[in-house]
Write an enzyme that holds these catalytic residues in place. Sequence first.
Site, PDB file in Angstrom:
ATOM      1  N   ARG A 147     -37.881  -6.568  33.452  1.00 17.93           N
ATOM      2  CA  ARG A 147     -36.744  -5.940  34.142  1.00 17.93           C
ATOM      3  C   ARG A 147     -37.176  -5.356  35.495  1.00 17.93           C
ATOM      4  O   ARG A 147     -36.439  -5.425  36.478  1.00 17.93           O
ATOM      5  CB  ARG A 147     -36.131  -4.836  33.260  1.00 17.93           C
ATOM      6  CG  ARG A 147     -35.491  -5.359  31.986  1.00 17.93           C
ATOM      7  CD  ARG A 147     -34.919  -4.226  31.136  1.00 17.93           C
ATOM      8  NE  ARG A 147     -33.728  -3.671  31.749  1.00 17.93           N
ATOM      9  CZ  ARG A 147     -33.585  -2.419  32.149  1.00 17.93           C
ATOM     10  NH1 ARG A 147     -34.610  -1.567  32.027  1.00 17.93           N
ATOM     11  NH2 ARG A 147     -32.455  -1.991  32.688  1.00 17.93           N
ATOM     12  N   MET A 155       0.830  -1.213   0.000  1.00 22.07           N
ATOM     13  CA  MET A 155       0.000   0.000   0.000  1.00 22.07           C
ATOM     14  C   MET A 155       0.860   1.257   0.000  1.00 22.07           C
ATOM     15  O   MET A 155       0.599   2.211  -0.737  1.00 22.07           O
ATOM     16  CB  MET A 155      -0.931   0.005   1.215  1.00 22.07           C
ATOM     17  CG  MET A 155      -2.142  -0.891   1.084  1.00 22.07           C
ATOM     18  SD  MET A 155      -3.356  -0.313  -0.129  1.00 22.07           S
ATOM     19  CE  MET A 155      -4.033   1.114   0.722  1.00 22.07           C
ATOM     20  N   ASN A 173      11.804   3.409   5.271  1.00 20.05           N
ATOM     21  CA  ASN A 173      11.256   2.180   5.824  1.00 20.05           C
ATOM     22  C   ASN A 173      12.171   1.708   6.942  1.00 20.05           C
ATOM     23  O   ASN A 173      13.391   1.863   6.861  1.00 20.05           O
ATOM     24  CB  ASN A 173      11.145   1.094   4.742  1.00 20.05           C
ATOM     25  CG  ASN A 173      10.242  -0.046   5.160  1.00 20.05           C
ATOM     26  OD1 ASN A 173       9.022   0.051   5.041  1.00 20.05           O
ATOM     27  ND2 ASN A 173      10.819  -1.135   5.649  1.00 20.05           N
ATOM     28  N   GLU A 216     -19.106  -2.395   3.901  1.00 18.06           N
ATOM     29  CA  GLU A 216     -18.472  -3.345   2.976  1.00 18.06           C
ATOM     30  C   GLU A 216     -18.719  -4.778   3.433  1.00 18.06           C
ATOM     31  O   GLU A 216     -19.051  -5.656   2.627  1.00 18.06           O
ATOM     32  CB  GLU A 216     -16.981  -3.044   2.901  1.00 18.06           C
ATOM     33  CG  GLU A 216     -16.169  -3.974   2.033  1.00 18.06           C
ATOM     34  CD  GLU A 216     -14.687  -3.675   2.158  1.00 18.06           C
ATOM     35  OE1 GLU A 216     -13.911  -4.634   2.357  1.00 18.06           O
ATOM     36  OE2 GLU A 216     -14.303  -2.496   2.064  1.00 18.06           O
ATOM     37  N   TYR A 217     -18.554  -5.037   4.737  1.00 18.21           N
ATOM     38  CA  TYR A 217     -18.842  -6.372   5.273  1.00 18.21           C
ATOM     39  C   TYR A 217     -20.283  -6.774   4.943  1.00 18.21           C
ATOM     40  O   TYR A 217     -20.540  -7.896   4.496  1.00 18.21           O
ATOM     41  CB  TYR A 217     -18.679  -6.374   6.795  1.00 18.21           C
ATOM     42  CG  TYR A 217     -17.302  -6.692   7.319  1.00 18.21           C
ATOM     43  CD1 TYR A 217     -16.196  -5.933   6.952  1.00 18.21           C
ATOM     44  CD2 TYR A 217     -17.107  -7.727   8.228  1.00 18.21           C
ATOM     45  CE1 TYR A 217     -14.943  -6.205   7.467  1.00 18.21           C
ATOM     46  CE2 TYR A 217     -15.856  -8.002   8.746  1.00 18.21           C
ATOM     47  CZ  TYR A 217     -14.775  -7.236   8.368  1.00 18.21           C
ATOM     48  OH  TYR A 217     -13.532  -7.509   8.883  1.00 18.21           O
ATOM     49  N   LYS A 274     -14.085   5.864   7.734  1.00 16.43           N
ATOM     50  CA  LYS A 274     -13.481   4.685   7.080  1.00 16.43           C
ATOM     51  C   LYS A 274     -13.947   3.408   7.764  1.00 16.43           C
ATOM     52  O   LYS A 274     -14.206   2.394   7.102  1.00 16.43           O
ATOM     53  CB  LYS A 274     -11.948   4.797   7.147  1.00 16.43           C
ATOM     54  CG  LYS A 274     -11.199   3.564   6.606  1.00 16.43           C
ATOM     55  CD  LYS A 274     -11.545   3.284   5.158  1.00 16.43           C
ATOM     56  CE  LYS A 274     -10.508   2.394   4.465  1.00 16.43           C
ATOM     57  NZ  LYS A 274     -10.227   1.130   5.108  1.00 16.43           N
ATOM     58  N   GLY A 312      -7.826  -0.674  -1.758  1.00 18.12           N
ATOM     59  CA  GLY A 312      -6.858  -1.741  -1.883  1.00 18.12           C
ATOM     60  C   GLY A 312      -5.606  -1.312  -2.630  1.00 18.12           C
ATOM     61  O   GLY A 312      -5.333  -0.122  -2.804  1.00 18.12           O
ATOM     62  N   SER A 333      -9.201   3.935   1.043  1.00 14.65           N
ATOM     63  CA  SER A 333      -9.898   2.727   0.609  1.00 14.65           C
ATOM     64  C   SER A 333      -9.696   2.492  -0.877  1.00 14.65           C
ATOM     65  O   SER A 333      -9.670   3.428  -1.671  1.00 14.65           O
ATOM     66  CB  SER A 333     -11.390   2.825   0.917  1.00 14.65           C
ATOM     67  OG  SER A 333     -12.054   1.660   0.465  1.00 14.65           O
ATOM     68  N   ASN A 346      -5.292   1.642   8.784  1.00 14.08           N
ATOM     69  CA  ASN A 346      -6.622   1.280   9.303  1.00 14.08           C
ATOM     70  C   ASN A 346      -6.605   1.391  10.819  1.00 14.08           C
ATOM     71  O   ASN A 346      -6.619   0.402  11.548  1.00 14.08           O
ATOM     72  CB  ASN A 346      -6.989  -0.146   8.885  1.00 14.08           C
ATOM     73  CG  ASN A 346      -7.905  -0.168   7.679  1.00 14.08           C
ATOM     74  OD1 ASN A 346      -8.592   0.806   7.394  1.00 14.08           O
ATOM     75  ND2 ASN A 346      -7.901  -1.267   6.955  1.00 14.08           N
ATOM     76  N   HIS A 360     -17.384   2.750   6.547  1.00 15.05           N
ATOM     77  CA  HIS A 360     -17.234   2.269   5.173  1.00 15.05           C
ATOM     78  C   HIS A 360     -16.922   0.772   5.178  1.00 15.05           C
ATOM     79  O   HIS A 360     -17.541  -0.012   4.452  1.00 15.05           O
ATOM     80  CB  HIS A 360     -16.115   3.043   4.469  1.00 15.05           C
ATOM     81  CG  HIS A 360     -15.606   2.379   3.224  1.00 15.05           C
ATOM     82  ND1 HIS A 360     -14.731   1.314   3.253  1.00 15.05           N
ATOM     83  CD2 HIS A 360     -15.840   2.634   1.909  1.00 15.05           C
ATOM     84  CE1 HIS A 360     -14.460   0.927   2.021  1.00 15.05           C
ATOM     85  NE2 HIS A 360     -15.116   1.720   1.187  1.00 15.05           N
ATOM     86  N   ASN A 361     -15.969   0.363   5.996  1.00 15.06           N
ATOM     87  CA  ASN A 361     -15.578  -1.044   6.025  1.00 15.06           C
ATOM     88  C   ASN A 361     -16.688  -1.925   6.570  1.00 15.06           C
ATOM     89  O   ASN A 361     -16.879  -3.056   6.116  1.00 15.06           O
ATOM     90  CB  ASN A 361     -14.315  -1.213   6.872  1.00 15.06           C
ATOM     91  CG  ASN A 361     -13.060  -0.749   6.147  1.00 15.06           C
ATOM     92  OD1 ASN A 361     -13.137  -0.005   5.175  1.00 15.06           O
ATOM     93  ND2 ASN A 361     -11.907  -1.162   6.618  1.00 15.06           N
TER      94      ASN A 361
END
Length: 479
Positions: free
Chosen positions: A450, A15, A34, A194-195, A187, A132, A130, A104, A190-191
């Site tokens: 209750r 990514m 890195n 997506e699920y 985000k 990928g 988002s 994420n 959004h995910n």
Amino acid sequence: MANKCDIGLIGLAVMGENLALNMESRGFSVAVFNRTVRKVDDFVKGRGAGKNFCGCHTLKEFVDCLATPRKVMLMVKAGPPVDEFIEQLLPLLAPGDVIIDGGNTHFLDTERRTKYVESKGLLYVGTGVSGGEEGALKGPSIMPGGSPDAWPLVKPVFQAISAKVGPNADIPCCEWVGPRGAGHYVKMVHNGIEYGDMQLICEAYWLLKMALGMPNEAIHDIFSRWYQGELNSYLIEITRDILTVKDAQTGRWLVDLILDTAGAKGTGKWMSQHALDLGVPSTLVTEAVYARSLSAMKDARVRASQVLTGPTGRYKGNAEEFAEQIRQALYASKICSYAQGFVQLREAARQYGWPLDFGSIALLWRGGCIIRAVFLERIKEAFGADPNLENLLLAPYFRDAVNKAQFAWRNVVATAVHLGVPVPAFAAALAYYDGYRSERLPANLLQAQRDYFGAHTYQRIDKEGIFHTDWLRERRLPQ
């Protein structure tokens, strides 16, 4: 490199590499670093060869390569690694510089980090990305939040590298979401959506396969037709494509050879957990998460299949008509899924003081991301007509669409139950719709229970106040 770089990126996994290449392709010079220095050299000599990159072996060298105000984007594993890099960067950066987390990340971490970095005189951005690997390279959906003063600094880069939509493909799928953790929260939702989308599509596929006995070629044709209509979306498109691939070695359909145990990275679970914290019924994503959990119990399911019984028959009616009913049930369920997502966004915005623009958020998802769909235009229109819309199901377009699909939707769920085909997301969507449209629910009895066992009290419909009853003493009928 004589001139200073426009932006720096830390983390050269796939990514990170693709985002760096995307930035450079849009005319920005990029410093890269890195933790494993060899990756820097491999990238600069490989995919980045001959391009406008500055490969750095130390964080100090990396920071020194950047033009001020410096913009540093972290594409590292969420959690402690982000905090570690923040601590290493703070002594090297100056007031007004920007640290960006593009992973994420859980939104509460971004809430905390924004306040912390701002307390040091710097700016912070937590942004959802988002799409990928391909989206990162060619144009993702980007959902930035954090320090509002950082937006003008990162906007030129983010909007340049984001996906573009519109008649002239010039509208960026990137706009400021809100302060602190708002971007990462959007985000997360959004995910979660997506699920839900993926589970609903899988249930539609399974009904076509198991209830109607359709071969993959026929299911492919159906998804191809669905893609041409109101279900036009990236997930429908890739489902269509998946159903065309055969295994080169066996000649069998590849999808049929894949083990039926689904993985997950956690963001759907985060949305479901926070829905419980907020007290909002995001049932679609919760059922989708549980469906993946159940799929992972493969060995237990195999054992149970030898012991437990149930119906295994096929649908006896008109297959073409039932396939059309499945399409309608899928669309109605999808509407409920998005309705739940935006209800959760509204409640989170209220709790955390985020001034979210829900129509604008829908537009961010039109391109680049996994849930991109024509359908999102309708959501933008709904919030454009009524920014205070309580639930998407109340907008005229969605109200009418669900009403039109009701007979088909109910028949599909009932038929699936009759045939023993599990459709937890379809059923959850329908139960949510029926619950939401009900003026009265059996929670009156629940409150009485209750109060009976815990003296939790209750309210009445005929008078004001809070009440408690000694239910044993007031009992009128014999046991």
